[in-house]
Design a protein around this motif. Sequence first.
Motif, mmCIF file in Angstrom:
data_model
loop_
_atom_site.group_PDB
_atom_site.id
_atom_site.type_symbol
_atom_site.label_atom_id
_atom_site.label_comp_id
_atom_site.label_asym_id
_atom_site.label_seq_id
_atom_site.Cartn_x
_atom_site.Cartn_y
_atom_site.Cartn_z
ATOM 1 N N PHE A 168 0.829 -1.200 0.000
ATOM 2 C CA PHE A 168 0.000 0.000 0.000
ATOM 3 C C PHE A 168 0.867 1.255 0.000
ATOM 4 C CE2 PHE A 168 -2.422 3.225 2.447
ATOM 5 C CZ PHE A 168 -3.493 3.380 1.586
ATOM 6 N N GLN A 169 1.861 1.287 0.869
ATOM 7 C CA GLN A 169 2.752 2.451 0.938
ATOM 8 C C GLN A 169 3.535 2.631 -0.367
ATOM 9 O OE1 GLN A 169 2.870 4.886 3.129
ATOM 10 N NE2 GLN A 169 1.204 3.867 4.188
ATOM 11 N N HIS A 170 3.974 1.537 -0.939
ATOM 12 C CA HIS A 170 4.691 1.603 -2.215
ATOM 13 C C HIS A 170 3.787 2.189 -3.302
ATOM 14 C CE1 HIS A 170 7.332 0.423 -5.535
ATOM 15 N NE2 HIS A 170 6.254 -0.046 -6.124
ATOM 16 N N ALA A 171 2.561 1.709 -3.363
ATOM 17 C CA ALA A 171 1.625 2.186 -4.390
ATOM 18 C C ALA A 171 1.320 3.670 -4.209
ATOM 19 C CB ALA A 171 0.335 1.371 -4.354
ATOM 20 N N ILE A 172 1.125 4.087 -2.973
ATOM 21 C CA ILE A 172 0.828 5.503 -2.708
ATOM 22 C C ILE A 172 2.001 6.378 -3.134
ATOM 23 C CG2 ILE A 172 0.633 7.206 -0.849
ATOM 24 C CD1 ILE A 172 -1.267 5.398 0.547
ATOM 25 N N SER A 173 3.199 5.938 -2.817
ATOM 26 C CA SER A 173 4.367 6.768 -3.101
ATOM 27 C C SER A 173 4.687 6.853 -4.597
ATOM 28 C CB SER A 173 5.583 6.260 -2.332
ATOM 29 O OG SER A 173 5.979 4.994 -2.799
ATOM 30 N N HIS A 174 4.143 5.949 -5.389
ATOM 31 C CA HIS A 174 4.440 5.930 -6.819
ATOM 32 C C HIS A 174 3.255 6.323 -7.693
ATOM 33 C CE1 HIS A 174 7.782 3.522 -5.246
ATOM 34 N NE2 HIS A 174 8.441 4.035 -6.259
ATOM 35 N N GLN A 175 2.171 6.784 -7.089
ATOM 36 C CA GLN A 175 0.976 7.112 -7.867
ATOM 37 C C GLN A 175 0.735 8.617 -7.909
ATOM 38 O OE1 GLN A 175 -0.625 4.660 -9.535
ATOM 39 N NE2 GLN A 175 0.970 3.382 -8.668
ATOM 40 N N THR A 176 0.300 9.045 -9.045
ATOM 41 C CA THR A 176 -0.166 10.426 -9.183
ATOM 42 C C THR A 176 -1.466 10.395 -9.956
ATOM 43 O OG1 THR A 176 1.114 10.700 -11.204
ATOM 44 C CG2 THR A 176 2.140 11.455 -9.152
ATOM 45 N N GLY A 177 -2.456 11.064 -9.444
ATOM 46 C CA GLY A 177 -3.734 11.150 -10.128
ATOM 47 C C GLY A 177 -4.509 9.846 -10.186
ATOM 48 N N VAL A 178 -4.234 8.951 -9.283
ATOM 49 C CA VAL A 178 -4.945 7.670 -9.269
ATOM 50 C C VAL A 178 -6.184 7.808 -8.396
ATOM 51 C CG1 VAL A 178 -4.732 5.224 -8.661
ATOM 52 C CG2 VAL A 178 -2.809 6.427 -9.631
ATOM 53 N N ASP A 179 -7.120 6.943 -8.613
ATOM 54 C CA ASP A 179 -8.384 6.938 -7.900
ATOM 55 C C ASP A 179 -8.182 7.040 -6.386
ATOM 56 O OD1 ASP A 179 -10.949 6.598 -6.996
ATOM 57 O OD2 ASP A 179 -11.232 4.634 -7.890
ATOM 58 N N GLN A 180 -8.468 8.192 -5.849
ATOM 59 C CA GLN A 180 -8.302 8.433 -4.413
ATOM 60 C C GLN A 180 -9.198 7.521 -3.591
ATOM 61 O OE1 GLN A 180 -5.930 10.338 -3.201
ATOM 62 N NE2 GLN A 180 -6.480 9.826 -1.113
ATOM 63 N N GLN A 181 -10.347 7.185 -4.126
ATOM 64 C CA GLN A 181 -11.282 6.315 -3.407
ATOM 65 C C GLN A 181 -10.662 4.934 -3.158
ATOM 66 O OE1 GLN A 181 -15.048 5.669 -5.324
ATOM 67 N NE2 GLN A 181 -15.978 4.867 -3.462
ATOM 68 N N PHE A 182 -9.906 4.430 -4.125
ATOM 69 C CA PHE A 182 -9.234 3.140 -3.946
ATOM 70 C C PHE A 182 -8.316 3.192 -2.736
ATOM 71 C CE2 PHE A 182 -5.527 0.439 -4.476
ATOM 72 C CZ PHE A 182 -6.111 -0.808 -4.661
ATOM 73 N N PHE A 183 -7.538 4.266 -2.620
ATOM 74 C CA PHE A 183 -6.605 4.389 -1.500
ATOM 75 C C PHE A 183 -7.337 4.550 -0.175
ATOM 76 C CE2 PHE A 183 -3.615 5.630 -4.927
ATOM 77 C CZ PHE A 183 -2.700 4.612 -4.717
ATOM 78 N N GLU A 184 -8.446 5.266 -0.177
ATOM 79 C CA GLU A 184 -9.211 5.438 1.057
ATOM 80 C C GLU A 184 -9.800 4.117 1.520
ATOM 81 O OE1 GLU A 184 -12.070 8.552 0.385
ATOM 82 O OE2 GLU A 184 -10.498 10.035 0.009
ATOM 83 N N ILE A 185 -10.383 3.369 0.593
ATOM 84 C CA ILE A 185 -10.971 2.072 0.930
ATOM 85 C C ILE A 185 -9.885 1.104 1.395
ATOM 86 C CG2 ILE A 185 -12.117 0.036 -0.048
ATOM 87 C CD1 ILE A 185 -13.713 2.023 -1.817
ATOM 88 N N SER A 186 -8.768 1.081 0.684
ATOM 89 C CA SER A 186 -7.667 0.195 1.055
ATOM 90 C C SER A 186 -7.144 0.534 2.438
ATOM 91 C CB SER A 186 -6.536 0.291 0.025
ATOM 92 O OG SER A 186 -6.972 -0.172 -1.228
ATOM 93 N N SER A 187 -6.998 1.819 2.723
ATOM 94 C CA SER A 187 -6.516 2.256 4.031
ATOM 95 C C SER A 187 -7.473 1.815 5.135
ATOM 96 C CB SER A 187 -6.359 3.773 4.038
ATOM 97 O OG SER A 187 -5.926 4.213 5.299
ATOM 98 N N GLU A 188 -8.774 1.960 4.906
ATOM 99 C CA GLU A 188 -9.771 1.540 5.890
ATOM 100 C C GLU A 188 -9.721 0.035 6.117
ATOM 101 O OE1 GLU A 188 -13.630 2.974 4.730
ATOM 102 O OE2 GLU A 188 -12.935 5.047 4.662
ATOM 103 N N LEU A 189 -9.573 -0.736 5.039
ATOM 104 C CA LEU A 189 -9.491 -2.189 5.169
ATOM 105 C C LEU A 189 -8.265 -2.593 5.984
ATOM 106 C CD1 LEU A 189 -10.512 -3.392 1.594
ATOM 107 C CD2 LEU A 189 -11.757 -3.797 3.722
ATOM 108 N N ILE A 190 -7.142 -1.982 5.686
ATOM 109 C CA ILE A 190 -5.916 -2.293 6.414
ATOM 110 C C ILE A 190 -6.080 -1.956 7.892
ATOM 111 C CG2 ILE A 190 -3.503 -1.591 6.739
ATOM 112 C CD1 ILE A 190 -3.312 -1.480 3.641
#
Length: 86
Positions: free
Chosen positions: A51-73
């Motif tokens: 998750f941290q790797h994906a966040i650090s390498h993404q720009t303009g990606v679906d913010q909702q995906f990251f929010e949902i993933s963060s909540e699941l984690i």
Amino acid sequence: MTDYTTGYNDLKQVEMAIKAAQRMVGQATMSMDDDQLKAATQALQQAKNQFQHAISHQTGVDQQFFEISSELIERIDHQLDEAKKK
């Protein structure tokens, strides 16, 4: 095109790592087996790392995906912490 493909693969890896951690934590918390709890902890850490790797390498990606993933984690982490306290 390469950036998009790489970004998609990163997100897919995050999704797969989270699903694996969910399964392992679920099994470990049902059995309360020490080895399974350790393996679940490692799976959760791997999901967090992906998750941290994906966040650090993404720009303009679906913010909702990251929010949902963060909540699941966070939920998985909480479930595992509660199991370890018992």
